[in-house]
Structures are given as structure tokens and as C-alpha cells.
Design an enzyme around this catalytic site. Structure first.
Site, mmCIF file in Angstrom:
data_model
loop_
_atom_site.group_PDB
_atom_site.id
_atom_site.type_symbol
_atom_site.label_atom_id
_atom_site.label_comp_id
_atom_site.label_asym_id
_atom_site.label_seq_id
_atom_site.Cartn_x
_atom_site.Cartn_y
_atom_site.Cartn_z
ATOM 1 N N THR A 30 -78.085 11.619 -44.332
ATOM 2 C CA THR A 30 -78.102 10.839 -43.429
ATOM 3 C C THR A 30 -77.916 11.558 -42.011
ATOM 4 O O THR A 30 -76.913 12.230 -41.821
ATOM 5 C CB THR A 30 -77.527 9.499 -43.387
ATOM 6 N N GLY A 31 -78.645 11.193 -40.951
ATOM 7 C CA GLY A 31 -78.254 11.817 -39.627
ATOM 8 C C GLY A 31 -79.364 12.762 -39.167
ATOM 9 O O GLY A 31 -80.409 13.168 -39.912
ATOM 10 N N GLY A 87 -75.420 16.165 -43.290
ATOM 11 C CA GLY A 87 -74.766 16.754 -42.289
ATOM 12 C C GLY A 87 -73.304 16.372 -42.499
ATOM 13 O O GLY A 87 -72.603 15.699 -43.657
ATOM 14 N N GLY A 102 -72.862 7.845 -38.735
ATOM 15 C CA GLY A 102 -73.929 7.245 -39.166
ATOM 16 C C GLY A 102 -73.730 5.754 -40.041
ATOM 17 O O GLY A 102 -74.590 5.234 -40.360
ATOM 18 N N GLU A 108 -73.347 8.057 -49.073
ATOM 19 C CA GLU A 108 -73.512 9.575 -48.989
ATOM 20 C C GLU A 108 -72.584 10.246 -50.033
ATOM 21 O O GLU A 108 -72.836 11.334 -50.641
ATOM 22 C CB GLU A 108 -73.020 10.172 -47.353
ATOM 23 N N LYS A 126 -68.969 21.763 -35.166
ATOM 24 C CA LYS A 126 -68.341 21.038 -36.196
ATOM 25 C C LYS A 126 -67.451 21.743 -37.178
ATOM 26 O O LYS A 126 -66.620 21.033 -37.876
ATOM 27 C CB LYS A 126 -69.587 20.569 -37.131
HETATM 28 C C1 5RP Z 1 -73.847 9.796 -41.247
HETATM 29 C C2 5RP Z 1 -73.120 11.216 -41.412
HETATM 30 C C3 5RP Z 1 -73.733 12.243 -40.766
HETATM 31 O O1 5RP Z 1 -74.253 13.168 -41.758
HETATM 32 C C4 5RP Z 1 -73.106 13.027 -39.672
HETATM 33 O O2 5RP Z 1 -72.488 11.879 -39.012
HETATM 34 C C5 5RP Z 1 -73.571 13.955 -38.943
HETATM 35 O O3 5RP Z 1 -74.787 13.315 -38.207
HETATM 36 P P1 5RP Z 1 -75.610 14.640 -37.349
HETATM 37 O O4 5RP Z 1 -76.237 15.336 -38.324
HETATM 38 O O5 5RP Z 1 -76.546 13.447 -36.646
HETATM 39 O O6 5RP Z 1 -74.826 15.115 -36.321
HETATM 40 O O7 5RP Z 1 -72.269 11.372 -42.080
HETATM 41 O O8 5RP Z 1 -73.058 8.774 -41.951
#
Ligand code: 5RP
Length: 234
Positions: A30-31, A87, A102, A108, A126
Site C-alpha cells: 500500500t502507498g 513501501g 497509510g 501489510e 527513507k
Molecule cells: C502504508 C505504508 C506505506 O507503504 C508507507 O507509508 C510508504 O508510503 P509511500 O510509498 O507512499 O511513501 O506503510 O501503510
């Protein structure tokens, strides 16, 4: 998101899509970064007739997968996944992660735990030396337990806050109908201890620390290049 970050996300998304072959069962993260992988996978399905099935980690991932022609399955039908991609909000030198911006961290983690390979997709921003200086740790909580759980988080040195909805009054409600508490630490010096305490706390469903799960980290650079990290940096 800057153009450079967008290029990095696209690069890692395309890279992980290129690691997938027909017949694989996948975990679909997700993300915004995982979304780039779903888009690239969708293109391969359309252009090459790639046959894959994925387990989605959220309602958002499920909708996106359908939109891009990725067939969906469940852990009941496919409990053993070949590869999960997702992510992360922070990655430390040991490949310990903070996830959950998210609010999808519980599903996840369930999905990642079933995958032979768990490939984490990030841009350079990151990568951190120690978790928890910039991002809060998301903790998913049964609503009636929110106050006791926040006491426990304070005893661990964190400043907890219930995550509030943006286009909804009141708390964010997770895909499981739970609340999310964001716990800001001044650095998480001992992730194992935080993990142990939280998982022993009644009312905590799960949290966003992923310890010993990532098998590979793909780091997207501002130039669109991808660095493949196969094992922890230390
Ligand atoms: C959602 C997550 C996402 O994978 C994480 O926040 C990274 O998000 P993005 O790729 O939009 O930076 O853990 O719960």
C-alpha cells in the site's frame, strides 16, 4: 512529492515488477511507491500476458490492483506467497522498518510474513541510521483500549496521538475498524523491546515496526537509478 522523488518511486516500482515471473503469487503493498509497482506490473500483464495473482494489503491496494488488471487472491487460497513488495516510511541499517503512514501496517505485516521474498521499495530519504526520529510509529488499537495503550506508549518514552481523519470528523478508522495511534519517539533505540512491550499490551492489534522481515531493499535515487541492497548494511 517532488519530481525527483516521483522518479525514484517509479524506478523502484519498475525494478520490482521486472523481478516478477508468470505463476508467482504476490503480496501487494500500500502507498504511493507500491502503487508504481502495481502500475508497472499491470503494464507487463497487458503487454506480455504475465499470469500472476496477488493478495492486497488494504482496500486501497485492492482497488488499484483491479484497476491495473492484477488478479486477486486471498491468504485462504494462497497462504504461501513468492514475493511481497511494499513501501516503507523509514529503513534502518538492519533492515528494520517503520511502516503505516497509510494505516495499513497490520495487513501489510500479515502479508509480508507469508512471502519468501519481502522487497521494500524506498527513495533515499527513507534510509536512516536510527528509526523514529522523523516518523511516528503507528500502532493499531481496539478503540476501547486507546487510553491504556497510550499510557504504555508514554512509559516507553513516546508522545502518542490518536490519528485524526482528514475528510472525516474523528479518528481514522483502519480497514479492520480499529483506531491508529501515532507514537512519536525521540529515536527508537531498542526496536525489539518496543515490539515486545506492544505485542504484550492488550488492545494493540499490531504496530508499524517490521523486524527481520525485509529480504531486499530497493533504494531509488534522484537520477532514476536503483540500488539493490541484499542484506543489512551492518
Ligand atoms: C502504508 C505504508 C506505506 O507503504 C508507507 O507509508 C510508504 O508510503 P509511500 O510509498 O507512499 O511513501 O506503510 O501503510
Amino acid at each position: 512529492m517532488s519530481d525527483l522523488q516521483a522518479a525514484a518511486k517509479k524506478a523502484v516500482g519498475e525494478h520490482v515488477a521486472s523481478m516478477i515471473s508468470s505463476g508467482m503469487t504476490l503480496g501487494i503493498g500500500t502507498g504511493s511507491t507500491a502503487a508504481k509497482a502495481v502500475e508497472a506490473l499491470g503494464r507487463r500483464i497487458q503487454q506480455e500476458g504475465l499470469q500472476v495473482q496477488g493478495v492486497a494489503t488494504s482496500f486501497a491496494a485492492e482497488r488499484l490492483a483491479r484497476q491495473h488488471g492484477v488478479s486477486l487472491t486471498t491468504l485462504d487460497e494462497s497462504p504461501d506467497l513468492d514475493l511481497a513488495f511494499d513501501g516503507a516510511d523509514e529503513v534502518d541499517p538492519y533492515f528494520t522498518l517503520i511502516k503505516g503512514r497509510g494505516a495499513a501496517q497490520t495487513r501489510e505485516k500479515i502479508v509480508a510474513a507469508r512471502a519468501k521474498q519481502f522487497v521494500v521499495l524506498v527513495d533515499e530519504s527513507k534510509m536512516v541510521d536510527e528509526l523514529g526520529h522523523r516518523m511516528p510509529l503507528p500502532v493499531e488499537v481496539v478503540p476501547m483500549a486507546v487510553t491504556p495503550v497510550m499510557h504504555v506508549l508514554r512509559s516507553l518514552g513516546a508522545a502518542p496521538e490518536i490519528r485524526m481523519g482528514m475528510k472525516k470528523d474523528g479518528p481514522v478508522v483502519s480497514d479492520q475498524g480499529m483506531w491508529v495511534v501515532d507514537a512519536m519517539f525521540d529515536g527508537i533505540t531498542n526496536p525489539d523491546h518496543v515490539n515486545d512491550v506492544l505485542l504484550k499490551t492488550p488492545g494493540v492489534v499490531d504496530h508499524g515496526l517490521f523486524i527481520g522481515m525485509a529480504t531486499q531493499v530497493l533504494v531509488g535515487g534522484a537520477d532514476g537509478g536503483v540500488q539493490v541492497l541484499d542484506k543489512p548494511r551492518v
